[in-house]
Motif scaffolding. Structure first.
Motif, PDB file in Angstrom:
ATOM      1  N   LEU A 305       0.831  -1.204   0.000  1.00  0.00           N
ATOM      2  CA  LEU A 305       0.000   0.000   0.000  1.00  0.00           C
ATOM      3  C   LEU A 305       0.866   1.256   0.000  1.00  0.00           C
ATOM      4  N   GLU A 306       1.909   1.240   0.825  1.00  0.00           N
ATOM      5  CA  GLU A 306       2.803   2.402   0.875  1.00  0.00           C
ATOM      6  C   GLU A 306       3.556   2.568  -0.437  1.00  0.00           C
ATOM      7  N   LEU A 307       3.885   1.455  -1.088  1.00  0.00           N
ATOM      8  CA  LEU A 307       4.582   1.538  -2.377  1.00  0.00           C
ATOM      9  C   LEU A 307       3.678   2.164  -3.436  1.00  0.00           C
ATOM     10  N   VAL A 308       2.460   1.653  -3.591  1.00  0.00           N
ATOM     11  CA  VAL A 308       1.600   2.134  -4.682  1.00  0.00           C
ATOM     12  C   VAL A 308       1.182   3.580  -4.461  1.00  0.00           C
ATOM     13  N   ARG A 309       1.154   4.012  -3.211  1.00  0.00           N
ATOM     14  CA  ARG A 309       0.786   5.391  -2.897  1.00  0.00           C
ATOM     15  C   ARG A 309       1.740   6.401  -3.542  1.00  0.00           C
ATOM     16  N   ARG A 310       2.949   5.934  -3.885  1.00  0.00           N
ATOM     17  CA  ARG A 310       3.967   6.830  -4.439  1.00  0.00           C
ATOM     18  C   ARG A 310       3.653   7.269  -5.871  1.00  0.00           C
ATOM     19  N   TYR A 311       2.765   6.548  -6.550  1.00  0.00           N
ATOM     20  CA  TYR A 311       2.588   6.788  -7.983  1.00  0.00           C
ATOM     21  C   TYR A 311       1.375   7.653  -8.277  1.00  0.00           C
ATOM     22  N   GLN A 312       1.441   8.309  -9.434  1.00  0.00           N
ATOM     23  CA  GLN A 312       0.398   9.244  -9.828  1.00  0.00           C
ATOM     24  C   GLN A 312      -0.950   8.540  -9.991  1.00  0.00           C
ATOM     25  N   ARG A 313      -0.929   7.373 -10.581  1.00  0.00           N
ATOM     26  CA  ARG A 313      -2.175   6.639 -10.840  1.00  0.00           C
ATOM     27  C   ARG A 313      -2.041   5.191 -10.376  1.00  0.00           C
ATOM     28  N   ILE A 314      -3.134   4.663  -9.831  1.00  0.00           N
ATOM     29  CA  ILE A 314      -3.207   3.265  -9.394  1.00  0.00           C
ATOM     30  C   ILE A 314      -4.410   2.633 -10.084  1.00  0.00           C
ATOM     31  N   LEU A 315      -4.152   1.604 -10.873  1.00  0.00           N
ATOM     32  CA  LEU A 315      -5.240   0.821 -11.471  1.00  0.00           C
ATOM     33  C   LEU A 315      -5.355  -0.463 -10.660  1.00  0.00           C
ATOM     34  N   TYR A 316      -6.503  -0.672 -10.050  1.00  0.00           N
ATOM     35  CA  TYR A 316      -6.672  -1.757  -9.066  1.00  0.00           C
ATOM     36  C   TYR A 316      -7.838  -2.636  -9.532  1.00  0.00           C
ATOM     37  N   LEU A 328      -8.814   1.007  -0.003  1.00  0.00           N
ATOM     38  CA  LEU A 328      -9.156   2.367  -0.416  1.00  0.00           C
ATOM     39  C   LEU A 328      -9.201   3.320   0.772  1.00  0.00           C
ATOM     40  N   ALA A 329      -9.599   2.818   1.928  1.00  0.00           N
ATOM     41  CA  ALA A 329      -9.608   3.661   3.121  1.00  0.00           C
ATOM     42  C   ALA A 329      -8.203   4.162   3.450  1.00  0.00           C
ATOM     43  N   GLU A 330      -7.197   3.325   3.157  1.00  0.00           N
ATOM     44  CA  GLU A 330      -5.801   3.722   3.395  1.00  0.00           C
ATOM     45  C   GLU A 330      -5.299   4.681   2.322  1.00  0.00           C
ATOM     46  N   LEU A 331      -5.799   4.538   1.091  1.00  0.00           N
ATOM     47  CA  LEU A 331      -5.300   5.340  -0.029  1.00  0.00           C
ATOM     48  C   LEU A 331      -6.076   6.638  -0.221  1.00  0.00           C
ATOM     49  N   ASP A 332      -7.192   6.780   0.472  1.00  0.00           N
ATOM     50  CA  ASP A 332      -8.094   7.906   0.214  1.00  0.00           C
ATOM     51  C   ASP A 332      -7.450   9.258   0.515  1.00  0.00           C
ATOM     52  N   SER A 333      -6.489   9.291   1.409  1.00  0.00           N
ATOM     53  CA  SER A 333      -5.875  10.574   1.762  1.00  0.00           C
ATOM     54  C   SER A 333      -4.994  11.117   0.641  1.00  0.00           C
ATOM     55  N   THR A 334      -4.527  10.238  -0.240  1.00  0.00           N
ATOM     56  CA  THR A 334      -3.621  10.684  -1.303  1.00  0.00           C
ATOM     57  C   THR A 334      -4.212  10.539  -2.699  1.00  0.00           C
ATOM     58  N   HIS A 335      -5.198   9.668  -2.871  1.00  0.00           N
ATOM     59  CA  HIS A 335      -5.741   9.400  -4.204  1.00  0.00           C
ATOM     60  C   HIS A 335      -7.273   9.422  -4.183  1.00  0.00           C
ATOM     61  N   ARG A 336      -7.856   9.753  -5.327  1.00  0.00           N
ATOM     62  CA  ARG A 336      -9.313   9.744  -5.463  1.00  0.00           C
ATOM     63  C   ARG A 336      -9.703   8.810  -6.609  1.00  0.00           C
ATOM     64  N   ILE A 337     -10.886   8.207  -6.500  1.00  0.00           N
ATOM     65  CA  ILE A 337     -11.374   7.300  -7.538  1.00  0.00           C
ATOM     66  C   ILE A 337     -11.951   8.127  -8.684  1.00  0.00           C
ATOM     67  N   THR A 338     -11.454   7.898  -9.895  1.00  0.00           N
ATOM     68  CA  THR A 338     -11.977   8.615 -11.063  1.00  0.00           C
ATOM     69  C   THR A 338     -12.764   7.704 -12.002  1.00  0.00           C
ATOM     70  N   ARG A 339     -12.546   6.389 -11.878  1.00  0.00           N
ATOM     71  CA  ARG A 339     -13.330   5.438 -12.683  1.00  0.00           C
ATOM     72  C   ARG A 339     -13.585   4.198 -11.851  1.00  0.00           C
ATOM     73  N   CYS A 340     -14.708   3.538 -12.149  1.00  0.00           N
ATOM     74  CA  CYS A 340     -15.100   2.369 -11.354  1.00  0.00           C
ATOM     75  C   CYS A 340     -15.877   1.412 -12.248  1.00  0.00           C
ATOM     76  N   ALA A 341     -15.700   0.115 -12.021  1.00  0.00           N
ATOM     77  CA  ALA A 341     -16.402  -0.879 -12.842  1.00  0.00           C
ATOM     78  C   ALA A 341     -16.683  -2.141 -12.041  1.00  0.00           C
ATOM     79  N   LEU A 342     -17.741  -2.811 -12.439  1.00  0.00           N
ATOM     80  CA  LEU A 342     -18.116  -4.125 -11.896  1.00  0.00           C
ATOM     81  C   LEU A 342     -18.075  -5.134 -13.038  1.00  0.00           C
TER      82      LEU A 342
END
Length: 361
Positions: A305-316, A328-342
């Motif tokens: 989690l700490e590693l991926v937080r370093r990058y501009q974009r995370i595709l999960y 996402l609760a851990e990443l929410d402080s640094t990143h926001r969701i711009t796309r979502c799919a099921l």
């Protein structure tokens, strides 16, 4: 999944999954998810059956969850691919008619593809040898399949131990080696939707991609067209072998594949530890703008989690929406969701795959 299901209920069940995902992502102000449905029948490319003997006759059998001694006898399985259903009857009848094939046979496994190939594994409670090979070869030619025989400590491979799948992603067809016993996405139609969505989500890039948990290169191949270079990592030796074969088969030359666990990748990229498997690889030559993760059900560990937080974009891509929400609760402080799919990989079950694109705030 229980063995009883009703295609008429599919839309309602998919709507419930969609709402479940929306509810889990409410704290993160996620956009409305794109929903990719599955065919309601013949969507599963793999199936495994035990053999159950009644009055001396073998039958295909499956078991409801928690009922391992209560067999449900099966002649056809509507959720399995049409190729599996075509093969079930003739294959079993041939094994009943030929003692070299049928004696102490206890399990049959099918692996099929959208491209039409079929690999069948016959599992025995007795040793098998060259005599089995000869009888199995006749059967393989009759049914137009590839066959593998397994008994304790023995594996007899006729033709080859894998199928070659062909998946259409955007405007290109990709070929994939899928090895018997290895992990592959079971729902080929939905897998194509997943790959196309991921490709669209990342767009065109002039920098590099870091991919963790790359498996056999399922996502790696199409994503390689959208980045300057890709460094893909995977721990499983068999998956790495398939990924290498798939890169070669598709003539992809901008991917470096490394056999490391995600924790080891973190240690390497943060300079904590050097790895012999990274000799000759100049990590400083990479300009990672996007990291792609498709982790196991447990989700990302704290170090990753700490590693991926370093990058501009995370595709999960996630196979467990609950652990996705926790991450996402851990990443929410640094990143926001711009796309979502099921992605409904597993109709008629509570399981679902989902995807989010996160961008730095």
């Amino acid at each position: 999944m229980g063995l009883s299901f009703n295609p008429a209920d599919y839309d309602q069940e998919l709507a419930a999954k969609r709402q479940r995902l929306i509810d889990l992502l409410v704290p993160f102000n996620a956009p409305e998810p794109q929903v990719f449905s599955s065919p309601t029948e013949h969507f599963r490319l793999r199936a495994e059956f035990r053999l159950w003997y009644q009055d001396g006759q073998a039958h295909y059998a499956m078991f409801e969850p928690g009922e391992k001694y209560k067999a449900v006898l099966i002649e056809q399985l509507p959720i399995a691919s049409r190729r599996i259903n075509e093969l079930m009857g003739p294959l079993l009848e041939a094994c009943k008619a030929e003692p070299l094939l049928g004696r102490k046979l206890f399990q049959i496994e099918f692996l099929t593809t959208l491209s039409g190939e079929a690999l069948v594994t016959l599992c025995y409670h007795r040793p098998i040898d060259e005599q089995w090979d000869a009888a199995a070869q006749v059967l393989a030619e009759q049914l137009g399949i590839m066959l593998i025989g397994r008994s304790r400590g023995r594996k007899r491979v006729l033709q080859r131990d894998h199928v070659v799948e062909e998946l259409q992603v955007a405007d290109r067809t990709w070929s994939y080696q899928q090895v018997e016993g290895g992990f592959t996405q079971p729902n080929g139609h939905v897998n194509q939707h997943m790959l196309s969505w991921a490709l669209d989500a990342v767009g065109e890039n002039t920098d590099d991609l870091l991919e963790l948990y790359c498996g056999n290169g399922n996502f790696t191949l199409p994503l390689s067209t959208r980045f300057r270079k890709v460094m893909a990592t995977e721990l499983s030796k068999s998956s790495v072998r398939s990924a290498i074969a798939n890169l070669e088969m598709n003539q992809v030359d901008n991917v470096t594949l490394i056999r490391l666990a995600s924790e080891e990748v973190t240690q390497a990229l943060t300079g904590v530890r050097e790895f012999r498997r990274l000799q000759g690889i100049d990590l400083s030559s990479y300009d990672f703008g996007t990291v792609f993760v498709d982790p196991p059900r447990a989700g990302l560990d704290p170090a990753t989690l700490e590693l991926v937080r370093r990058y501009q974009r995370i595709l999960y891509i996630s196979c467990n929406p609950e652990t996705l929400a926790n991450n996402l609760a851990e990443l929410d402080s640094t990143h926001r969701i711009t796309r979502c799919a099921l992605f409904d990989q597993f109709p008629y079950t509570h399981h679902m795959e989902s995807g989010v694109l996160l961008e730095r705030r």
